[in-house]
Design a protein around this motif. Structure first.
Motif, PDB file in Angstrom:
ATOM      1  N   ASN A 186       0.828  -1.212   0.000  1.00 32.77           N
ATOM      2  CA  ASN A 186       0.000   0.000   0.000  1.00 32.77           C
ATOM      3  C   ASN A 186       0.863   1.264   0.000  1.00 32.77           C
ATOM      4  O   ASN A 186       0.566   2.234   0.720  1.00 32.77           O
ATOM      5  N   THR A 187       1.887   1.257  -0.804  1.00 29.46           N
ATOM      6  CA  THR A 187       2.830   2.371  -0.788  1.00 29.46           C
ATOM      7  C   THR A 187       3.203   2.786  -2.212  1.00 29.46           C
ATOM      8  O   THR A 187       3.397   1.927  -3.080  1.00 29.46           O
ATOM      9  N   VAL A 188       3.312   4.088  -2.400  1.00 32.34           N
ATOM     10  CA  VAL A 188       3.816   4.642  -3.652  1.00 32.34           C
ATOM     11  C   VAL A 188       5.071   5.442  -3.329  1.00 32.34           C
ATOM     12  O   VAL A 188       5.181   6.041  -2.256  1.00 32.34           O
ATOM     13  N   TYR A 189       6.012   5.431  -4.257  1.00 27.63           N
ATOM     14  CA  TYR A 189       7.309   6.060  -4.039  1.00 27.63           C
ATOM     15  C   TYR A 189       7.587   7.105  -5.107  1.00 27.63           C
ATOM     16  O   TYR A 189       7.103   7.016  -6.242  1.00 27.63           O
ATOM     17  N   LEU A 190       8.396   8.061  -4.735  1.00 27.44           N
ATOM     18  CA  LEU A 190       8.917   9.032  -5.692  1.00 27.44           C
ATOM     19  C   LEU A 190      10.422   9.124  -5.478  1.00 27.44           C
ATOM     20  O   LEU A 190      10.886   9.685  -4.471  1.00 27.44           O
ATOM     21  N   GLN A 191      11.176   8.532  -6.400  1.00 29.59           N
ATOM     22  CA  GLN A 191      12.628   8.617  -6.353  1.00 29.59           C
ATOM     23  C   GLN A 191      13.063   9.860  -7.115  1.00 29.59           C
ATOM     24  O   GLN A 191      12.749  10.010  -8.299  1.00 29.59           O
ATOM     25  N   MET A 192      13.769  10.742  -6.434  1.00 31.64           N
ATOM     26  CA  MET A 192      14.178  12.015  -7.027  1.00 31.64           C
ATOM     27  C   MET A 192      15.703  12.072  -7.082  1.00 31.64           C
ATOM     28  O   MET A 192      16.366  12.053  -6.039  1.00 31.64           O
ATOM     29  N   ASN A 193      16.223  12.119  -8.274  1.00 29.80           N
ATOM     30  CA  ASN A 193      17.668  12.194  -8.496  1.00 29.80           C
ATOM     31  C   ASN A 193      18.030  13.511  -9.162  1.00 29.80           C
ATOM     32  O   ASN A 193      17.165  14.193  -9.716  1.00 29.80           O
ATOM     33  N   SER A 194      19.304  13.836  -9.112  1.00 29.99           N
ATOM     34  CA  SER A 194      19.805  15.065  -9.742  1.00 29.99           C
ATOM     35  C   SER A 194      18.949  16.267  -9.360  1.00 29.99           C
ATOM     36  O   SER A 194      18.532  17.058 -10.218  1.00 29.99           O
ATOM     37  N   LEU A 195      18.699  16.402  -8.088  1.00 28.52           N
ATOM     38  CA  LEU A 195      17.807  17.462  -7.613  1.00 28.52           C
ATOM     39  C   LEU A 195      18.386  18.838  -7.870  1.00 28.52           C
ATOM     40  O   LEU A 195      19.617  19.052  -7.809  1.00 28.52           O
ATOM     41  N   LYS A 196      17.481  19.772  -8.148  1.00 26.16           N
ATOM     42  CA  LYS A 196      17.831  21.154  -8.441  1.00 26.16           C
ATOM     43  C   LYS A 196      17.153  22.070  -7.415  1.00 26.16           C
ATOM     44  O   LYS A 196      16.113  21.713  -6.866  1.00 26.16           O
ATOM     45  N   PRO A 197      17.697  23.246  -7.198  1.00 33.18           N
ATOM     46  CA  PRO A 197      17.037  24.181  -6.272  1.00 33.18           C
ATOM     47  C   PRO A 197      15.580  24.462  -6.641  1.00 33.18           C
ATOM     48  O   PRO A 197      14.746  24.640  -5.744  1.00 33.18           O
ATOM     49  N   GLU A 198      15.276  24.453  -7.927  1.00 31.44           N
ATOM     50  CA  GLU A 198      13.891  24.708  -8.338  1.00 31.44           C
ATOM     51  C   GLU A 198      12.946  23.557  -8.040  1.00 31.44           C
ATOM     52  O   GLU A 198      11.731  23.686  -8.233  1.00 31.44           O
ATOM     53  N   ASP A 199      13.473  22.443  -7.556  1.00 31.52           N
ATOM     54  CA  ASP A 199      12.618  21.344  -7.096  1.00 31.52           C
ATOM     55  C   ASP A 199      12.123  21.574  -5.669  1.00 31.52           C
ATOM     56  O   ASP A 199      11.302  20.804  -5.166  1.00 31.52           O
ATOM     57  N   THR A 200      12.617  22.605  -5.024  1.00 34.54           N
ATOM     58  CA  THR A 200      12.186  22.911  -3.665  1.00 34.54           C
ATOM     59  C   THR A 200      10.692  23.199  -3.634  1.00 34.54           C
ATOM     60  O   THR A 200      10.189  24.037  -4.376  1.00 34.54           O
ATOM     61  N   ALA A 201       9.976  22.477  -2.781  1.00 31.39           N
ATOM     62  CA  ALA A 201       8.514  22.600  -2.687  1.00 31.39           C
ATOM     63  C   ALA A 201       8.013  21.668  -1.596  1.00 31.39           C
ATOM     64  O   ALA A 201       8.776  20.852  -1.059  1.00 31.39           O
ATOM     65  N   VAL A 202       6.741  21.794  -1.300  1.00 30.89           N
ATOM     66  CA  VAL A 202       6.059  20.781  -0.503  1.00 30.89           C
ATOM     67  C   VAL A 202       5.504  19.746  -1.484  1.00 30.89           C
ATOM     68  O   VAL A 202       4.820  20.109  -2.446  1.00 30.89           O
ATOM     69  N   TYR A 203       5.811  18.500  -1.228  1.00 26.53           N
ATOM     70  CA  TYR A 203       5.392  17.416  -2.117  1.00 26.53           C
ATOM     71  C   TYR A 203       4.228  16.671  -1.483  1.00 26.53           C
ATOM     72  O   TYR A 203       4.263  16.323  -0.301  1.00 26.53           O
ATOM     73  N   TYR A 204       3.222  16.425  -2.315  1.00 25.85           N
ATOM     74  CA  TYR A 204       2.016  15.732  -1.875  1.00 25.85           C
ATOM     75  C   TYR A 204       1.785  14.494  -2.721  1.00 25.85           C
ATOM     76  O   TYR A 204       1.981  14.526  -3.939  1.00 25.85           O
ATOM     77  N   CYS A 205       1.316  13.442  -2.096  1.00 25.86           N
ATOM     78  CA  CYS A 205       0.774  12.335  -2.865  1.00 25.86           C
ATOM     79  C   CYS A 205      -0.745  12.407  -2.796  1.00 25.86           C
ATOM     80  O   CYS A 205      -1.313  12.974  -1.852  1.00 25.86           O
ATOM     81  N   ALA A 206      -1.385  11.838  -3.810  1.00 25.37           N
ATOM     82  CA  ALA A 206      -2.837  11.909  -3.902  1.00 25.37           C
ATOM     83  C   ALA A 206      -3.363  10.686  -4.635  1.00 25.37           C
ATOM     84  O   ALA A 206      -2.649  10.086  -5.452  1.00 25.37           O
ATOM     85  N   ALA A 207      -4.618  10.358  -4.362  1.00 22.32           N
ATOM     86  CA  ALA A 207      -5.261   9.196  -4.960  1.00 22.32           C
ATOM     87  C   ALA A 207      -6.474   9.627  -5.762  1.00 22.32           C
ATOM     88  O   ALA A 207      -7.260  10.472  -5.315  1.00 22.32           O
ATOM     89  N   ALA A 208      -6.620   9.013  -6.926  1.00 25.57           N
ATOM     90  CA  ALA A 208      -7.761   9.292  -7.790  1.00 25.57           C
ATOM     91  C   ALA A 208      -8.295   7.990  -8.357  1.00 25.57           C
ATOM     92  O   ALA A 208      -7.572   7.001  -8.465  1.00 25.57           O
ATOM     93  N   SER A 209      -9.548   8.021  -8.755  1.00 24.40           N
ATOM     94  CA  SER A 209     -10.171   6.806  -9.292  1.00 24.40           C
ATOM     95  C   SER A 209      -9.626   6.434 -10.663  1.00 24.40           C
ATOM     96  O   SER A 209      -9.783   5.285 -11.108  1.00 24.40           O
ATOM     97  N   TYR A 210      -8.993   7.393 -11.333  1.00 26.98           N
ATOM     98  CA  TYR A 210      -8.427   7.130 -12.642  1.00 26.98           C
ATOM     99  C   TYR A 210      -7.239   8.053 -12.833  1.00 26.98           C
ATOM    100  O   TYR A 210      -7.079   9.025 -12.097  1.00 26.98           O
TER     101      TYR A 210
END
Length: 122
Positions: free
Chosen positions: A77-101
């Motif tokens: 029951n887990t989803v992942y986000l692997q983030m490589n080569s990060l840049k300063p412009e990637d700075t943010a609050v990250y959210y996961c979300a679920a949708a029916s499609y």
């Protein structure tokens, strides 16, 4: 009803990597497409990527394509986000979300996590 809890955010230097996790409650996780979004103050919530219910299809925003990878483990029951080569412009609050499609707009998502801060220093 699905409850989502993100983890794995933090501070990292440019060029570094982070792996975000999003744990879902309930036994219906595999019925939902899962999306990752990010938001900075004063701006709308932007899509990062989406993964289909089975995990067989993924979509990425152009800004992260080739650097970020979404995966899911329906048994955990887990989803992942692997983030490589990060840049300063990637700075943010990250959210996961679920949708029916699979959807590329945040308005189509029914359930949201609380968000996790990712800060990339230059």
């Amino acid at each position: 009803q699905v409850q989502l809890v993100e983890s794995g955010g933090g501070l990292v230097q440019a060029g570094g990597s982070l792996r975000l996790s999003c744990a879902a409650s309930g036994r219906t996780f595999s019925r939902y497409a899962m999306g990752w979004f990010r938001q900075v103050p004063g701006r709308d919530r932007d899509i990062v990527g989406v993964i289909s219910r089975s995990g067989g299809s993924t979509y990425y925003a152009d800004s992260v394509k080739g650097r970020f990878t979404i995966s899911r483990d329906n048994a955990k029951n887990t989803v992942y986000l692997q983030m490589n080569s990060l840049k300063p412009e990637d700075t943010a609050v990250y959210y996961c979300a679920a949708a029916s499609y699979v959807s590329y707009t945040h308005r189509e998502y029914d359930y949201w996590g609380q968000g996790t801060q990712v800060t990339v220093s230059s």
